[in-house]
Design a protein around this motif. Sequence first.
Motif, short mmCIF file in Angstrom:
data_model
loop_
_atom_site.label_atom_id
_atom_site.label_comp_id
_atom_site.label_asym_id
_atom_site.label_seq_id
_atom_site.Cartn_x
_atom_site.Cartn_y
_atom_site.Cartn_z
N SER A 27 0.82 -1.21 0.00
CA SER A 27 0.00 0.00 0.00
C SER A 27 0.86 1.26 0.00
O SER A 27 0.40 2.31 -0.44
CB SER A 27 -0.93 0.01 1.21
OG SER A 27 -0.18 -0.02 2.40
N SER A 29 4.05 2.34 -1.62
CA SER A 29 5.10 1.98 -2.56
C SER A 29 6.41 2.73 -2.31
O SER A 29 7.48 2.18 -2.55
CB SER A 29 4.63 2.16 -4.00
OG SER A 29 4.21 3.48 -4.23
N ARG A 48 0.14 0.34 -10.58
CA ARG A 48 -0.69 0.94 -9.52
C ARG A 48 -2.13 0.48 -9.71
O ARG A 48 -2.60 0.31 -10.83
CB ARG A 48 -0.60 2.45 -9.57
CG ARG A 48 0.80 2.94 -9.26
CD ARG A 48 0.82 4.45 -9.16
NE ARG A 48 2.17 4.92 -8.98
CZ ARG A 48 2.77 5.00 -7.80
NH1 ARG A 48 2.16 4.63 -6.70
NH2 ARG A 48 4.01 5.43 -7.71
N GLN A 54 -8.66 1.23 -1.76
CA GLN A 54 -7.42 1.85 -1.27
C GLN A 54 -6.34 1.78 -2.34
O GLN A 54 -6.23 0.77 -3.05
CB GLN A 54 -6.93 1.14 0.00
CG GLN A 54 -7.91 1.18 1.14
CD GLN A 54 -8.19 2.59 1.59
OE1 GLN A 54 -7.29 3.40 1.77
NE2 GLN A 54 -9.47 2.91 1.79
N ALA A 56 -2.85 1.02 -4.01
CA ALA A 56 -1.84 -0.01 -3.78
C ALA A 56 -0.99 -0.13 -5.04
O ALA A 56 -1.27 0.51 -6.05
CB ALA A 56 -2.49 -1.35 -3.43
#
Length: 65
Positions: A27, A29, A48, A54, A56
């Motif tokens: 989550s 990066s 991505r 959400q 991530a």
Amino acid sequence: VGPLYRDALREMNRVLRPGGQAVLLASESALLAQAAASVGWSPKRQVRLRLLGQPAAISAWRKPS
């Protein structure tokens, strides 16, 4: 999350053979990239996405030979 990523990457680095690859879902990066850099891994690709609403990223990394 940063210390978790660092600890996890340290252990993955221990068991991954030289030249090996790892694909990770994270989550945060940027924190994952810092942890990977600390063990000398280089990024190969990142995608991505949103997981359960959400942000991530799925990323591929290579351990140096």
